[in-house]
Design a protein around this motif. Structure first.
Motif, mmCIF file in Angstrom:
data_model
loop_
_atom_site.group_PDB
_atom_site.id
_atom_site.type_symbol
_atom_site.label_atom_id
_atom_site.label_comp_id
_atom_site.label_asym_id
_atom_site.label_seq_id
_atom_site.Cartn_x
_atom_site.Cartn_y
_atom_site.Cartn_z
ATOM 1 N N SER A 62 13.243 -4.211 12.048
ATOM 2 C CA SER A 62 14.320 -3.273 12.389
ATOM 3 C C SER A 62 15.651 -4.003 12.428
ATOM 4 O O SER A 62 15.770 -5.058 13.057
ATOM 5 C CB SER A 62 14.057 -2.624 13.753
ATOM 6 N N ASN A 118 1.079 -0.773 6.108
ATOM 7 C CA ASN A 118 2.202 0.034 5.644
ATOM 8 C C ASN A 118 1.806 0.892 4.443
ATOM 9 O O ASN A 118 1.784 0.415 3.306
ATOM 10 C CB ASN A 118 3.381 -0.869 5.254
ATOM 11 N N ALA A 127 10.381 -2.372 5.402
ATOM 12 C CA ALA A 127 8.923 -2.394 5.296
ATOM 13 C C ALA A 127 8.393 -3.714 4.744
ATOM 14 O O ALA A 127 7.186 -3.945 4.750
ATOM 15 C CB ALA A 127 8.448 -1.250 4.399
ATOM 16 N N GLY A 138 8.975 1.391 13.728
ATOM 17 C CA GLY A 138 7.835 1.373 12.819
ATOM 18 C C GLY A 138 6.981 2.628 12.946
ATOM 19 O O GLY A 138 6.718 3.311 11.942
ATOM 20 N N LEU A 141 5.167 2.825 9.720
ATOM 21 C CA LEU A 141 4.906 1.430 9.384
ATOM 22 C C LEU A 141 4.198 0.730 10.539
ATOM 23 O O LEU A 141 4.564 0.888 11.703
ATOM 24 C CB LEU A 141 6.225 0.693 9.103
ATOM 25 N N ALA A 201 10.958 4.261 4.309
ATOM 26 C CA ALA A 201 11.806 3.208 4.865
ATOM 27 C C ALA A 201 12.861 2.773 3.866
ATOM 28 O O ALA A 201 14.003 2.477 4.243
ATOM 29 C CB ALA A 201 10.943 2.011 5.271
ATOM 30 N N SER A 213 6.937 -4.120 10.543
ATOM 31 C CA SER A 213 8.289 -3.720 10.164
ATOM 32 C C SER A 213 9.332 -4.698 10.684
ATOM 33 O O SER A 213 9.071 -5.502 11.575
ATOM 34 C CB SER A 213 8.593 -2.317 10.725
#
Length: 314
Positions: free
Chosen positions: A271, A46, A288, A261, A266, A54, A269
């Protein structure tokens, strides 16, 4: 190339959890992703620019929508005092809405209206919100009152209120359930459903006694549920059975999660997804720095799941 985890599970490797079965316990501590290893993964996959994207809900939504990913709608973005002065809540806001700080975290600074009567909006608790109340809150957001860092200013993101999928709404007394799906690159590797309770004040926050429910990645069914570490089988307020519950639109949930991501940049990640009554699964946020508590809820180790995809932790 990472092998699809769902395919691995379908082949059968002793870890698949079936409907109505208690999830297998961790095989060993080597399967668990610890906080230091998680941080190493974040450093590896990341980039700082993607982490910042993010963290900013407005910037993240722009990136997600540019990639064609379904997100919650937008009524307005107020990111400076000129826009704030021109904004008129009674003119510009619908009856039901959510105000979110773009850089807020853990729900801090979020205000919801569920209905409007005349010139007054009402929270889910029944507390009234006047136009002055709304403007004062937006100003506090813009002034950075909920950003949680050294940034002096923030943006207020105003969205339509999500109406939960009816089958999902029936599980909870009030509030909006959501899903957290952990992904490595574009591959979902673990998922849980977070269910509000009366004790959590209608919020899907595990630290406030919401329910964390592990979801089988292949079937989309709840396999295990906990409240503050206590294993449960039914929702404590509604009495609805949780184990075996089928999450609606599961294939779509995984499809969306896997795209988030990469859209933001990323490699690792988490979500956050809501299931809207009319629009189905929608992305509300991409994290993140996803936490590792999901392993306790699902009784699976993130390290083991990533190793099956070819991740080398050496």
């Amino acid at each position: 190339m990472f092998e699809n985890l769902s395919s691995i599970w379908r082949k059968g490797d002793g870890r698949k959890v079936g409907h109505g079965m208690e999830p297998a316990p961790f095989g060993s501590l080597d399967e668990i992703l610890g906080i230091n290893m998680r941080n190493a993964l974040i450093a590896k996959y990341n980039p700082r620019s993607a982490i910042e994207r993010a963290r900013d809900k407005v910037a993240a939504k722009v990136a997600l929508e540019a990639a064609g990913i379904a997100c919650t709608g937008t009524i307005a973005v107020i990111d400076d005092h000129q826009k704030l002065n021109a904004f008129k809540p009674l003119r510009d806001m619908p009856d039901a809405w959510a105000i979110k700080p773009a850089r807020g975290s853990q729900g801090d600074g979020i205000v919801l209206s569920v209905r409007r009567e005349g010139d007054t909006w009402y929270k889910g608790s029944g507390s009234p919100l006047t136009e002055t109340d709304v403007m004062h809150h937006i100003q506090k957001v813009v002034d950075g009152g909920f950003s949680g860092d050294t940034v002096s200013e923030d943006a207020a993101l105003i969205e339509p209120l999500i109406i939960a999928d009816p089958t999902l709404a029936d599980l909870v007394p009030e509030g909006l359930p959501d899903l957290r799906v952990i992904c490595l690159h574009d591959e979902p590797i673990m998922a849980m459903l977070r269910l509000p309770t009366n004790a959590s004040d209608g919020k899907a926050n595990l630290h406030q006694r919401a329910i964390g429910a592990g979801v089988d990645l292949v079937t989309g069914q709840i396999t295990r549920a906990l409240v503050r570490g206590e294993v449960i089988t039914h929702h404590p307020d509604t009495g609805t059975k949780l184990i075996g519950y089928q999450v609606p639109g599961w294939d779509r949930v995984l499809e969306l999660a896997g795209k988030c991501g990469p859209a933001i940049g990323l490699g690792y990640s988490g979500s956050d997804i809501v299931l809207d009554k009319n629009d189905g699964p929608l992305i509300i946020e991409v994290n993140a720095h996803p936490g590792i508590e999901i392993q306790n809820i699902c009784q699976l180790g993130l390290k083991a799941q990533m190793a099956r995809l070819g991740e080398d932790f050496k």
